[in-house]
Design an enzyme around this catalytic site. Structure first.
Site, PDB file in Angstrom:
ATOM      1  CE  LYS A 132      -3.750  -2.146   2.550  1.00 22.93           C
ATOM      2  NZ  LYS A 132      -4.609  -2.032   3.731  1.00 22.93           N
ATOM      3  CG  HIS A 135      -0.101   7.671   2.694  1.00 24.42           C
ATOM      4  ND1 HIS A 135      -0.447   8.121   3.937  1.00 24.42           N
ATOM      5  CD2 HIS A 135      -0.825   6.538   2.490  1.00 24.42           C
ATOM      6  CE1 HIS A 135      -1.358   7.330   4.453  1.00 24.42           C
ATOM      7  NE2 HIS A 135      -1.600   6.342   3.606  1.00 24.42           N
ATOM      8  CG  HIS A 138       2.583   5.355   6.560  1.00 26.73           C
ATOM      9  ND1 HIS A 138       2.095   5.386   5.273  1.00 26.73           N
ATOM     10  CD2 HIS A 138       1.975   4.321   7.167  1.00 26.73           C
ATOM     11  CE1 HIS A 138       1.226   4.391   5.110  1.00 26.73           C
ATOM     12  NE2 HIS A 138       1.139   3.735   6.246  1.00 26.73           N
TER      13      HIS A 138
END
Ligand code: ARG
Length: 571
Positions: A132, A135, A138
Site C-alpha cells: 500500500k 504516504h 505514515h
C-alpha cells in the site's frame, strides 16, 4: 534551571526552620511549590506563600515578608516580598558560570535524565502495510517513533526499534490476483512499489464491478496461509520490493531499524497464545468468531479468531508482545500509531493482563492525530494521497534551488539540500502536540521562513561558523563578572534543556524539543544581533560570549538530533 530551583528550595527550607521553628518543611515540598513567574520582569522564581499559610499558621504576606528579610545568598541578586509572593531574581553572573560549567562537565550528555541505564525499551513504529502507498499518513508514526527512540537512547536506555511491517493479510490475496490478471514481472521490477500500488488500486476499482474478485482474493490468501509455494514466492517478492522503497526513505531520515519482523513473523507463534487464552477461559463464541468479552471494561469484544479460524490483527499483536518480552525483557514497549487504533491497543493490552501477564502494564500506546491534505481526508482509493518520497523530493528540490542561488560554492551541496529539505518537513510535522489533527498544507510544510526547520538549521550553522572563526578558543571555563539581558536570557534557555528533555520523555512528546529548539534559536539570534562576540574588546566578556556560543551550539545540535534532524555545519 532545576538546580537553581532546588538550591533555592533548600535555602527557603533553612530560612523557614529558623523563622518558624515549630513547623519544619522539607526541601522537596518547597521545591514543588516554586513557580516560574509568567513574566521575567517579576523575577526568575516565585514562592506563592499562601501555600505555606496553614503549615506555618501565618498570613501569606507575613510569611513572605519574614522570609525575604532572612534570605540572602550569592545565588540571588534580589529577594523581595510582593503581596504574599516571595520573588527571587538570580545573580546572573554566578548562574551563568554554574550553567556553563554544568554543560562543560556533562559534555555530550548535558540534558540527559540518565534514567535508563540497564533497562531496555522496545519501540514499534513506522510499520507500513506492504504494497500500500507509504504516504504522509505514515510520517507521524515514523518521526514521532524515531524521536522517542532517540530520546530514550539519550536517557541511557538500550533501545530496540522494530518495524512491525504489515506483511500479512488479505491484501496479499488481492495483490496476487491483480498481478496474475494484469501485471508482469518486468513491469513490477521497473515500476517498483508504484507498480504494486497501481495493481492494488486497480483491484479495488475492478472489484466494484465484479465482486467475485474478492472471493478469488480470499482464496489466494488462504493458499498463502497454507504455504502454497508459488504464492509464497510472490509474497516474498512483493515484500522485498516494498522494503527496498521504504529503506530509501528511512535513509533520508537517518533511520535504521533493529528488526523488520512484521506480522507474518508471528504466524507460528500464535497458536500457543490462543491456547493460553483458552486455558484461562477467556474465549467465547460470538457469531461464529472467537472473542474475549471486555464488556466489564466498557470495550467491545477483542477478536481473536475469525469464523473460518483465521487469525486477526490483535492475535498477532498479542503473540508479538509475548515474543518481545521473552527476547528483549523490556522495561517498556512503546507502540506509535494514529489515534484511530487506540481501541485496538486498549483491547489487547487488557487481554494480556487477563491472561495473567503482569508486564502488560509496561505496554504503552502513543497515539497521534489524523492528517488531512488541504482540508481533505487521505484516501488511497480516490488518489488523495501524497507519497512520502514525493514530498521529500519536492522539499529537496526547493532546498537545492535555494542553496544554488545563495551559496553556489558550497561543498557537499547535495547532502545539504537533502538535510534541509527533509528537515523542513520533519520539523514542521513535529512542531505540534502529537494529538492535534494536522491539516497538511504543502506550502507551509515546505516553507523555509519563520519558525521552520531550515531556520533552526541555519542558526546552528551560524554558531558553527563563529566557533570555527574562534579557532578552538571557546571554553566553558569562564567566570563572567556581570551579564547583560541577552546573555542572561540565552543562559536561562540553555539551563532549561534538562527539564524539557525529561518532559518530552515522560509525555512521549517530541514537540517539546521542537519548541525548545525554537526558543533557543530566538534567544541565540537576539544575543548574536545585540552583542559583539569575536570583536568584544574585554577578554572576559569575549570569553563568556564564546562560551555561550559553544554551549548553544552543543545544546541546539543535540536538540535537533533528538527530533530526527540532520545538522549541516554550513548551509
Ligand atoms: N501496519 C499498521 C498500520 O499501518 C501499524 C502497525 C502498528 N504496530 C502494531 N504492533 N500493531 O496501520
Amino acid at each position: 534551571m532545576l538546580k537553581f530551583k532546588s538550591q533555592t528550595a533548600a535555602l527557603i527550607s533553612d530560612a523557614v526552620a529558623a523563622a518558624f521553628p515549630a513547623a519544619a518543611l522539607q526541601t522537596e515540598e518547597i521545591n514543588a511549590m516554586l513557580e516560574y513567574p509568567p513574566d521575567a520582569s517579576m523575577g526568575d522564581l516565585a514562592l506563592p506563600c499562601f501555600k505555606l499559610s496553614r503549615t506555618l499558621r501565618s498570613s501569606p504576606v507575613k510569611i513572605a515578608d519574614t522570609l525575604a528579610e532572612s534570605l540572602s545568598s550569592p545565588l540571588f541578586s534580589e529577594v523581595s516580598a510582593v503581596n504574599g509572593y516571595l520573588n527571587f531574581r538570580m545573580n546572573g553572573a554566578a548562574f551563568a558560570s554554574r550553567v556553563l560549567a554544568d554543560i562543560g562537565a556533562d559534555g555530550d550528555l548535558y540534558g540527559s535524565p540518565k534514567c535508563g541505564e540497564g533497562k531496555t525499551v522496545v519501540l514499534d513504529y513506522s510499520s507500513p502495510n506492504v504494497a500500500k502507498p507509504f504516504h504522509i499518513g505514515h510520517l507521524g508514526t515514523t518521526v514521532i517513533g524515531h524521536s522517542l527512540k532517540l530520546l530514550h537512547e539519550f536517557a541511557g536506555y538500550k533501545c530496540i526499534g522494530i518495524n512491525h511491517l504489515g506483511d500479512w493479510g488479505t491484501q496479499f490475496g488481492k495483490l496476487i490476483v491483480a498481478y496474475r490478471l494484469w501485471g508482469s514481472k518486468d513491469e513490477v521490477e521497473a515500476g517498483e512499489i508504484d507498480a504494486l500500488v497501481a495493481l492494488y488500486v486497480r483491484f479495488h476499482a475492478e472489484a466494484e464491478k465484479d465482486a467475485s474478485l474478492n472471493d478469488r482474493a480470499r482464496a489466494e490468501f488462504a493458499k498463502l496461509e497454507a504455504h502454497d509455494e508459488e504464492n509464497i514466492a510472490l509474497w516474498r517478492w512483493f515484500v522485498e520490493i516494498s522494503l527496498r522503497e521504504y529503506k530509501k526513505t528511512y535513509a533520508q531520515l537517518a533511520i535504521e531499524f533493529d528488526s523488520y519482523n512484521g506480522e507474518s513473523f508471528y504466524t507460528d507463534k500464535m497458536p500457543a497464545q490462543i491456547a493460553r487464552i483458552r486455558e484461562k477461559n477467556l474465549l467465547t463464541i460470538d457469531d461464529g468468531a472467537s472473542v474475549v468479552n471486555l464488556e466489564e471494561w466498557n470495550m467491545p469484544p477483542c477478536l481473536i479468531l475469525k469464523r473460518d479460524g483465521s487469525t486477526l490483527y490483535p492475535t498477532r499483536d498479542i503473540a508479538a508482545a509475548v515474543y518481545r518480552k521473552e527476547n528483549y525483557d523490556f522495561a517498556k514497549c512503546i507502540y506509535v500509531t494514529s489515534a484511530g487504533q487506540s481501541l485496538h491497543f486498549a483491547q489487547w493490552f487488557k487481554v494480556l493482563e487477563l491472561m495473567g501477564d503482569e508486564w502488560a502494564k509496561d505496554l504503552v500506546h502513543v497515539p497521534y492525530g489524523t492528517v488531512s491534505i488541504n482540508g481533505e481526508k487521505l484516501a488511497t482509493r480516490t488518489g488523495n494521497v501524497v507519497l512520502l518520497k514525493d514530498l521529500f523530493a519536492q522539499a529537496i528540490e526547493k532546498a537545492r534551488a535555494i542553496t544554488e542561488e545563495k551559496n553556489p560554492a558550497l561543498k557537499g551541496r547535495e547532502d545539504i539540500a537533502e538535510a534541509v529539505g527533509v528537515g523542513a518537513i520533519v520539523f514542521h510535522y513535529l512542531s505540534n502536540n502529537r494529538m492535534r489533527d494536522i491539516n497538511f498544507v504543502l506550502e507551509d510544510a515546505l516553507s523555509f521562513e519563520g519558525n521552520t526547520g531550515p531556520y533552526a538549521q541555519y542558526t546552528y550553522a551560524r554558531s558553527c561558523s563563529i566557533l570555527e572563526k574562534a579557532n578552538g578558543e571557546a571554553s566553558f571555563d569562564v567566570a563572567p563578572e556581570s551579564t547583560n539581558e541577552d546573555e542572561l536570557a540565552l543562559t536561562k534557555v540553555l539551563a532549561l534543556f534538562p527539564e524539557r528533555v525529561a518532559a518530552a520523555i515522560e509525555e512521549y512528546e517530541p514537540s517539546i524539543i521542537t519548541r525548545y529548539a525554537l526558543d533557543l534559536c530566538a534567544a541565540f539570534n537576539r544575543f548574536y544581533h545585540n552583542c559583539q562576540i569575536l570583536s568584544a574588546e574585554d577578554p572576559k566578556v569575549r570569553a563568556y560570549r564564546l562560551a555561550l556560543v559553544k554551549a548553544a551550539n552543543q545544546v541546539l545540535g543535540r536538540a535537533l538530533s533528538l527530533i530526527c534532524m540532520k545538522k549541516p555545519e554550513k548551509i
